[in-house]
Design a protein around this motif. Structure first.
Motif, PDB file in Angstrom:
ATOM      1  N   ILE A  98      -8.095  10.572   8.735  1.00 24.43           N
ATOM      2  CA  ILE A  98      -9.034  10.156   7.677  1.00 24.43           C
ATOM      3  C   ILE A  98      -9.479  11.366   6.860  1.00 24.43           C
ATOM      4  O   ILE A  98      -9.541  11.297   5.623  1.00 24.43           O
ATOM      5  CB  ILE A  98     -10.251   9.442   8.305  1.00 24.43           C
ATOM      6  CG1 ILE A  98      -9.812   8.116   8.921  1.00 24.43           C
ATOM      7  CG2 ILE A  98     -11.339   9.211   7.258  1.00 24.43           C
ATOM      8  CD1 ILE A  98     -10.889   7.430   9.732  1.00 24.43           C
ATOM      9  N   SER A 114       0.846  -1.204   0.000  1.00 27.37           N
ATOM     10  CA  SER A 114       0.000   0.000   0.000  1.00 27.37           C
ATOM     11  C   SER A 114       0.877   1.248   0.000  1.00 27.37           C
ATOM     12  O   SER A 114       2.111   1.180   0.113  1.00 27.37           O
ATOM     13  CB  SER A 114      -0.900   0.010   1.231  1.00 27.37           C
ATOM     14  OG  SER A 114      -0.109   0.125   2.413  1.00 27.37           O
ATOM     15  N   ARG A 152      -7.047   6.693  -0.047  1.00 29.49           N
ATOM     16  CA  ARG A 152      -6.696   5.678   0.949  1.00 29.49           C
ATOM     17  C   ARG A 152      -5.193   5.420   0.880  1.00 29.49           C
ATOM     18  O   ARG A 152      -4.597   5.449  -0.191  1.00 29.49           O
ATOM     19  CB  ARG A 152      -7.438   4.362   0.680  1.00 29.49           C
ATOM     20  CG  ARG A 152      -8.939   4.413   0.975  1.00 29.49           C
ATOM     21  CD  ARG A 152      -9.180   4.352   2.470  1.00 29.49           C
ATOM     22  NE  ARG A 152     -10.596   4.280   2.807  1.00 29.49           N
ATOM     23  CZ  ARG A 152     -11.362   5.314   3.087  1.00 29.49           C
ATOM     24  NH1 ARG A 152     -10.837   6.529   3.048  1.00 29.49           N
ATOM     25  NH2 ARG A 152     -12.630   5.158   3.402  1.00 29.49           N
ATOM     26  N   THR A 171     -15.155   3.188  -2.307  1.00 27.73           N
ATOM     27  CA  THR A 171     -15.531   2.587  -1.029  1.00 27.73           C
ATOM     28  C   THR A 171     -17.016   2.771  -0.779  1.00 27.73           C
ATOM     29  O   THR A 171     -17.645   3.674  -1.325  1.00 27.73           O
ATOM     30  CB  THR A 171     -14.715   3.225   0.120  1.00 27.73           C
ATOM     31  OG1 THR A 171     -15.009   2.560   1.344  1.00 27.73           O
ATOM     32  CG2 THR A 171     -15.059   4.691   0.268  1.00 27.73           C
ATOM     33  N   SER A 198      -6.326  12.584  -2.660  1.00 29.61           N
ATOM     34  CA  SER A 198      -6.012  11.567  -3.662  1.00 29.61           C
ATOM     35  C   SER A 198      -4.940  12.071  -4.623  1.00 29.61           C
ATOM     36  O   SER A 198      -5.021  13.195  -5.131  1.00 29.61           O
ATOM     37  CB  SER A 198      -7.269  11.203  -4.461  1.00 29.61           C
ATOM     38  OG  SER A 198      -8.254  10.648  -3.629  1.00 29.61           O
ATOM     39  N   GLU A 238      -4.449   0.974   9.229  1.00 32.63           N
ATOM     40  CA  GLU A 238      -5.457   0.716  10.246  1.00 32.63           C
ATOM     41  C   GLU A 238      -4.968   1.366  11.531  1.00 32.63           C
ATOM     42  O   GLU A 238      -3.798   1.209  11.905  1.00 32.63           O
ATOM     43  CB  GLU A 238      -5.665  -0.789  10.448  1.00 32.63           C
ATOM     44  CG  GLU A 238      -6.293  -1.480   9.254  1.00 32.63           C
ATOM     45  CD  GLU A 238      -6.509  -2.965   9.500  1.00 32.63           C
ATOM     46  OE1 GLU A 238      -6.510  -3.359  10.700  1.00 32.63           O
ATOM     47  OE2 GLU A 238      -6.656  -3.716   8.532  1.00 32.63           O
ATOM     48  N   GLY A 282      -3.875   2.794   3.188  1.00 36.25           N
ATOM     49  CA  GLY A 282      -3.673   1.433   3.677  1.00 36.25           C
ATOM     50  C   GLY A 282      -3.225   1.344   5.118  1.00 36.25           C
ATOM     51  O   GLY A 282      -2.390   0.489   5.456  1.00 36.25           O
ATOM     52  N   THR A 305      -8.533  11.283   2.902  1.00 29.18           N
ATOM     53  CA  THR A 305      -9.616  11.071   1.945  1.00 29.18           C
ATOM     54  C   THR A 305      -9.709  12.195   0.921  1.00 29.18           C
ATOM     55  O   THR A 305     -10.159  11.969  -0.208  1.00 29.18           O
ATOM     56  CB  THR A 305     -10.974  10.957   2.669  1.00 29.18           C
ATOM     57  OG1 THR A 305     -11.168  12.110   3.509  1.00 29.18           O
ATOM     58  CG2 THR A 305     -11.039   9.690   3.505  1.00 29.18           C
ATOM     59  N   PRO A 316      -1.982   9.231  -1.087  1.00 26.79           N
ATOM     60  CA  PRO A 316      -3.233   8.459  -1.100  1.00 26.79           C
ATOM     61  C   PRO A 316      -3.652   8.061  -2.512  1.00 26.79           C
ATOM     62  O   PRO A 316      -3.462   8.807  -3.470  1.00 26.79           O
ATOM     63  CB  PRO A 316      -4.253   9.431  -0.476  1.00 26.79           C
ATOM     64  CG  PRO A 316      -3.429  10.379   0.330  1.00 26.79           C
ATOM     65  CD  PRO A 316      -2.154  10.549  -0.435  1.00 26.79           C
ATOM     66  N   ARG A 322      -6.818   7.002  -4.947  1.00 28.36           N
ATOM     67  CA  ARG A 322      -8.280   7.116  -5.014  1.00 28.36           C
ATOM     68  C   ARG A 322      -8.890   5.724  -5.101  1.00 28.36           C
ATOM     69  O   ARG A 322      -8.580   4.935  -5.974  1.00 28.36           O
ATOM     70  CB  ARG A 322      -8.707   7.958  -6.214  1.00 28.36           C
ATOM     71  CG  ARG A 322     -10.220   8.126  -6.314  1.00 28.36           C
ATOM     72  CD  ARG A 322     -10.597   9.128  -7.395  1.00 28.36           C
ATOM     73  NE  ARG A 322     -10.218  10.475  -6.995  1.00 28.36           N
ATOM     74  CZ  ARG A 322      -9.729  11.381  -7.837  1.00 28.36           C
ATOM     75  NH1 ARG A 322      -9.555  11.085  -9.100  1.00 28.36           N
ATOM     76  NH2 ARG A 322      -9.415  12.587  -7.398  1.00 28.36           N
ATOM     77  N   THR A 323      -9.777   5.452  -4.154  1.00 28.62           N
ATOM     78  CA  THR A 323     -10.358   4.121  -4.015  1.00 28.62           C
ATOM     79  C   THR A 323     -11.870   4.223  -3.898  1.00 28.62           C
ATOM     80  O   THR A 323     -12.385   5.119  -3.220  1.00 28.62           O
ATOM     81  CB  THR A 323      -9.798   3.427  -2.749  1.00 28.62           C
ATOM     82  OG1 THR A 323      -8.372   3.442  -2.797  1.00 28.62           O
ATOM     83  CG2 THR A 323     -10.299   1.991  -2.655  1.00 28.62           C
ATOM     84  N   ASP A 382     -19.712   3.684   1.867  1.00 28.70           N
ATOM     85  CA  ASP A 382     -19.932   4.296   3.166  1.00 28.70           C
ATOM     86  C   ASP A 382     -21.357   4.001   3.630  1.00 28.70           C
ATOM     87  O   ASP A 382     -22.301   4.067   2.843  1.00 28.70           O
ATOM     88  CB  ASP A 382     -19.708   5.809   3.090  1.00 28.70           C
ATOM     89  CG  ASP A 382     -19.831   6.477   4.445  1.00 28.70           C
ATOM     90  OD1 ASP A 382     -18.866   6.409   5.215  1.00 28.70           O
ATOM     91  OD2 ASP A 382     -20.897   7.059   4.709  1.00 28.70           O
TER      92      ASP A 382
END
Length: 405
Positions: free
Chosen positions: A189, A161, A234, A222, A196, A238, A236, A193, A217, A219-220, A224
């Motif tokens: 976040i 990632s 994103r 997702t 990108s 956590e 990658g 977000t 980042p 662009r993914t 919501d």
């Protein structure tokens, strides 16, 4: 039939309640400043359409409750057009009519004959009231509930990632991003977000040392739970937190207002940043919501607030708190949109008044008319674009395609 009623209660009712509340506060901002300057006001309405109830106060203002809860409006005496900015000829006609009906000097009670600075303040009163509402809501929440500060620690890095390429490691404590202090995972976040394909500079604490990292980042797409399908950045990561690093902060009234002002400024800054990226082609704009998207968000928030096993009273309190938070965010958005320099909005009126203050005369009728039409076209395009996004996220086109095939 029962399912349809349930959907209406979940999605439509919260949306209408929040929207009507925000717009009423907006119009109340215009009204209160106008009343302070002794402007003659014909009507203050909550909702549109036929009146359910109405009364006239001692100032001659009709207070009306309409049957369609889609906002509200305030009507000043002598409004000649939708833009409420008559030209020189219109002002002369209005002045003659008012004097003929009420005698010399009566025109001084009318909005259009007030000094330009008073008209500008009255016009700005609506957006200002929206920002004050948001600050009041956030202040009340900070005083009543406090705030939890939980610095984010990296718990996992997705292989291959952007975060892995940048050199993030588990247990890194994220301190800064793009020069701003990070207080929680939500801060990370929010920045990621909306970045990108744009490098983000991070500072993390690792084994007691400050380490600088740069991640770009990706662009993914997702899904919501509230907004539906969106494209966001994103990297990658956590994130979690350590219990010993969590702090609960209580605010006194002054601190709460300060934190609320910062929160409102943060929302405005994020909005401007996102719009700037749209205009420069770095974002698709799919997070711009129209009425359908806002209704879906209100419904999603309502479902989340009332999900799970809990006493009805607790669910009701959670629902009320969630909708009040939504009202604060939307109030900031409505205040911001109304300040845009588009003739049919408050910001457009302020541009006209700025011209009048410099030129010592109102904007010519033909210019107002052209600006009004352009403004309507711009708003229509914006609404169509936002509604298109809403329909895409609601997967309506996929549904219709399935019916056709």
């Amino acid at each position: 039939m029962l399912n349809l009623l349930g959907q209406i209660l979940i999605y439509v009712v919260p949306f209408l309640l929040v929207l009507t509340f925000i717009v009423t506060i907006h119009e109340l901002g215009h009204f209160l400043i106008a009343r302070a300057f002794k402007v003659k006001i014909d009507r203050f309405a909550v909702g549109f359409g036929r009146a359910i109830a109405s009364r006239t106060d001692r100032h001659g203002t009709e207070w009306r409750l309409g049957w369609m809860p889609l906002g509200g409006y305030v009507k000043f005496s002598g409004d000649l057009d939708a833009a409420s900015v008559p030209d020189k000829a219109g002002l002369a006609e209005l002045r003659s009519r008012v004097i003929a009906e009420n005698g010399p000097g009566a025109e001084r009670d009318y909005f259009h004959f007030k000094p330009v600075w008073q008209r500008a303040l009255i016009t700005a009163g609506g957006p200002f009231a929206n920002f004050v509402l948001a600050i009041a809501i956030f202040s009340a929440m900070y005083m009543a509930l406090g705030d939890v500060v939980a610095p984010p620690r990296v718990t996992n890095v997705t292989p291959d990632s952007a975060a892995a390429a940048a050199g993030f490691q588990p247990n890194d404590l994220i301190l800064e991003a793009n020069g701003g202090v990070i207080r929680s995972g939500e801060d990370v976040i929010r920045i990621v977000t909306l970045s990108s394909a744009t490098p983000v500079d991070f500072v993390v604490e690792r084994a007691g040392q400050r380490v600088e990292l740069v991640a770009t980042p990706v662009r993914t797409v997702t899904q919501d739970a509230i907004s539906g399908e969106i494209k966001v950045g994103r990297i990658g990561l956590e994130m979690g937190y350590r219990r010993d690093e969590v702090r609960f902060v209580r605010y006194n009234p002054v601190e709460a207002v300060g934190a609320a002002v910062n929160k409102t400024g943060e929302v405005l800054s994020t909005t401007l940043h996102y719009l700037g990226r749209i205009f420069t082609g770095r974002e698709s704009g799919d997070m711009l919501n129209g009425p359908l998207g806002i209704a879906k968000a209100a419904g999603g928030i309502s479902q989340q607030a009332t999900a799970g096993e809990a006493p009805v009273s607790l669910k009701a309190a959670n629902l009320g708190l969630s909708l009040v938070q939504l009202a604060a965010i939307l109030s900031i958005g409505i205040g911001f949109i109304n300040l845009m320099p588009i003739p049919v909005l408050d910001g457009g009126h302020l541009v006209f008044y700025a011209y009048e203050a410099v030129a010592k005369k109102p904007v010519a009728a033909r210019v107002q008319e052209a600006g009004y039409r352009v403004g309507l076209a711009l708003l229509a395009c914006l609404m169509l674009f936002a509604t298109w996004n809403d329909l895409q996220k609601l997967s309506l086109f996929k549904f219709l395609g399935g019916l056709v095939s």
